[in-house]
Design a protein around this motif. Structure first.
Motif, PDB file in Angstrom:
ATOM      1  N   TYR A   1       0.824  -1.206   0.000  1.00 36.29           N
ATOM      2  CA  TYR A   1       0.000   0.000   0.000  1.00 36.29           C
ATOM      3  C   TYR A   1       0.862   1.261   0.000  1.00 36.29           C
ATOM      4  O   TYR A   1       0.550   2.252  -0.678  1.00 36.29           O
ATOM      5  CB  TYR A   1      -0.931   0.010   1.207  1.00 36.29           C
ATOM      6  N   ASN A   2       1.946   1.239   0.760  1.00 34.17           N
ATOM      7  CA  ASN A   2       2.833   2.399   0.798  1.00 34.17           C
ATOM      8  C   ASN A   2       3.473   2.664  -0.557  1.00 34.17           C
ATOM      9  O   ASN A   2       3.537   3.810  -1.012  1.00 34.17           O
ATOM     10  CB  ASN A   2       3.926   2.186   1.858  1.00 34.17           C
ATOM     11  N   VAL A   3       3.955   1.606  -1.210  1.00 37.83           N
ATOM     12  CA  VAL A   3       4.570   1.783  -2.517  1.00 37.83           C
ATOM     13  C   VAL A   3       3.543   2.270  -3.529  1.00 37.83           C
ATOM     14  O   VAL A   3       3.810   3.183  -4.333  1.00 37.83           O
ATOM     15  CB  VAL A   3       5.219   0.462  -2.988  1.00 37.83           C
ATOM     16  N   ASP A   4       2.338   1.706  -3.491  1.00 40.66           N
ATOM     17  CA  ASP A   4       1.290   2.111  -4.423  1.00 40.66           C
ATOM     18  C   ASP A   4       0.953   3.593  -4.267  1.00 40.66           C
ATOM     19  O   ASP A   4       0.653   4.273  -5.259  1.00 40.66           O
ATOM     20  CB  ASP A   4       0.042   1.256  -4.199  1.00 40.66           C
ATOM     21  N   ALA A   5       1.026   4.085  -3.022  1.00 43.88           N
ATOM     22  CA  ALA A   5       0.681   5.492  -2.771  1.00 43.88           C
ATOM     23  C   ALA A   5       1.659   6.459  -3.436  1.00 43.88           C
ATOM     24  O   ALA A   5       1.332   7.628  -3.642  1.00 43.88           O
ATOM     25  CB  ALA A   5       0.633   5.748  -1.264  1.00 43.88           C
ATOM     26  N   LEU A   6       2.855   5.987  -3.778  1.00 44.09           N
ATOM     27  CA  LEU A   6       3.829   6.858  -4.439  1.00 44.09           C
ATOM     28  C   LEU A   6       3.507   7.091  -5.909  1.00 44.09           C
ATOM     29  O   LEU A   6       4.066   7.997  -6.534  1.00 44.09           O
ATOM     30  CB  LEU A   6       5.236   6.253  -4.313  1.00 44.09           C
ATOM     31  N   LYS A   7       2.624   6.249  -6.485  1.00 43.39           N
ATOM     32  CA  LYS A   7       2.176   6.420  -7.871  1.00 43.39           C
ATOM     33  C   LYS A   7       3.352   6.458  -8.857  1.00 43.39           C
ATOM     34  O   LYS A   7       3.429   7.330  -9.735  1.00 43.39           O
ATOM     35  CB  LYS A   7       1.336   7.691  -8.012  1.00 43.39           C
TER      36      LYS A   7
END
Length: 476
Positions: free
Chosen positions: A402-408
């Motif tokens: 989820y954290n990595v995905d939030a970086l887009k």
């Protein structure tokens, strides 16, 4: 791989002469001692319970980061096992906050020495990271491990900002004491709450031009594992992982979502703490940091099932031993061990502990999200990797994703399995500016549960190479 041409005897002796001349001609700021004298003072020889010889030098001792208050951080540095002059320098940090990098990173994960079950001896770790790099372990902040302050109030006032500041000061002085590493490729690594420490330290370094570059701290990148990163995504991922793994009930899962979504992982509301305790009870007597492996049934100094107390434990070795922390507690409390590694007897704790509750419970500031720092450092061009053992329920793989995905970030190499010895070692995805790697079957301390795969991961990170696919692995 090409073999390096052997250096002539004359070239070798000339290099040694120049190095010794440089060391003797460069005096440190502390008491007029030269770097050579400091290194000789801190050099570690035979450790208690050591029945083998090693090919590498190692050093341990203190670096004072605040002369006025007498704040001193304890380090243990291991040169690479072979050709240390050509290898990068890597700093390892454990989290907690309040847990010792000597206790965990060194003594049961990636260090060259692990503690034997009787707590009286050590043995070689065949998957030590100093096979491919020079490794520096740091107990940070003060109050952790053997690090201390003359001012007792300092231990009550640690936080993210002060830890980053003291770590920068440590590095500035350490490089003066070990000037042969100035300009060496330098990487930061760590796990758990070091998900705060490592990016914050990297940010502090790159924002200080006088510290960076080939003349001093030549920071190339960082890598963090099962890393606390963003309060919202960390919580959301934890609750989802525990529910999907069948560890908690449907009702508890819904209450966790409702009561804890926007709370800090370190400073929670009473309602959130209450339902976290319910979740801990539902987990049963398992190790939440490694949900599929046995827990230590012996007497230990902490409760494994209190999810808020420590972010940085998990127990095993090459042959699984869930009580490694217990062994280290015995070993590092031996007076002869403390003497061998140059612990200051005036400031040695009455009882050395793997984690300091006082530091943890009095933490003053904890950033709600480290993701803005990632965005800044990605733009700066650092090599950044995140890895995650997929059997950790405390900072699980769901949180990391989820954290990595939030970086887009744009995808460069799509999600795929990677291999070791023909078996799936985990999964990986390469983004523009960041690489994500999961490690199959590993808990919170990846190097503890999957040491061979963790060493492969570390090698790939240092070279900037993607994790090997099946076809690439077959061609090795």
């Amino acid at each position: 791989m090409e073999k390096r041409a052997p250096r002539s005897r004359f070239s070798y002796l000339s290099s040694i002469f120049l190095l010794v001349f440089f060391i003797f001609s460069s005096l440190s700021e502390a008491g007029g001692e030269s770097p050579f004298e400091i290194q000789q003072r801190d050099k570690v020889f035979l450790l208690p319970g050591q029945s083998f010889n090693v090919s590498f030098a190692h050093y341990s001792g203190y670096v004072t980061v605040d002369e006025q208050n007498g704040k001193a951080l304890f380090y243990w540095f291991f040169e690479a096992a072979e050709d240390p002059d050509s290898k990068p320098l890597v700093l390892w940090l454990n989290g907690g906050p309040g847990c010792s990098s000597i206790a965990f990173g060194l003594a049961e994960e990636l260090g060259p020495f692990h503690v034997s079950p009787d707590g009286k001896g050590i043995y070689l770790n065949q998957y030590s990271w100093n096979q491919v790099a020079n490794i520096l372990f740091l107990d940070s902040p003060v109050g952790v491990g053997f690090s201390y302050s003359n001012n007792s109030n300092d231990i009550l006032n640690n936080g993210d900002a002060s830890t980053a500041k003291d770590s920068v000061e440590f590095l500035k002085k350490w490089f003066k004491q070990f000037p042969q590493y100035n300009g060496r490729d330098f990487y930061l690594t760590g796990e758990s709450y070091a998900g705060h420490y490592v990016p914050q330290l990297a940010q502090a370094i790159v924002r200080s031009p006088q510290l960076t570059g080939e003349a001093s701290i030549n920071l190339k990148g960082y890598m963090v594992g099962n890393a606390l990163t963003d309060d919202f995504y960390d919580h959301f991922g934890v609750f989802q992982f525990m529910w999907a793994a069948g560890l908690i009930s449907d009702q508890t899962y819904k209450l966790l979502q409702n009561l804890c979504d926007h709370e800090s992982f370190v400073h929670t509301s009473e309602e959130c703490e209450r339902i976290l305790d319910v979740a801990s009870d539902e987990l049963g007597n398992i190790d939440p940091y490694s949900i599929f492996t046995p827990s230590c049934t012996g007497s230990i100094t902490f409760s494994r099932n209190k999810l808020l107390k420590r972010m940085n434990i998990g127990k095993m070795s090459e042959k699984y031993d869930p009580c490694t922390e217990k062994h280290s507690t015995v070993y590092f409390n031996l007076p002869e061990v403390q003497k061998a590694i140059h612990v200051d007897p005036s400031f040695a704790p009455s009882k050395w502990e793997t984690c300091n509750d006082i530091v943890n419970e009095n933490w003053k500031d904890s950033n709600a999200s480290i993701l803005p720092i990632y965005k800044e450092l990605i733009d700066y061009g650092l090599r950044i990797w995140m890895f995650s053992g997929d059997t950790d329920s405390v900072i699980p793989v769901t949180s990391t994703r989820y954290n990595v995905d939030a970086l887009k970030l744009p995808t460069v190499v799509p999600w795929h399995a990677w291999y070791d010895d023909g078996q799936v070692g985990g999964w990986s995805q390469v983004y523009k500016g960041l690489t994500l790697v999961t490690v199959r079957g590993a808990g919170h301390e990846v190097s503890l549960h999957r040491p061979k795969q963790a060493l492969l991961l570390f090698k790939q990170f240092l070279t900037g190479s993607p994790m090997p696919t099946l076809s690439e692995h077959a061609s090795f």
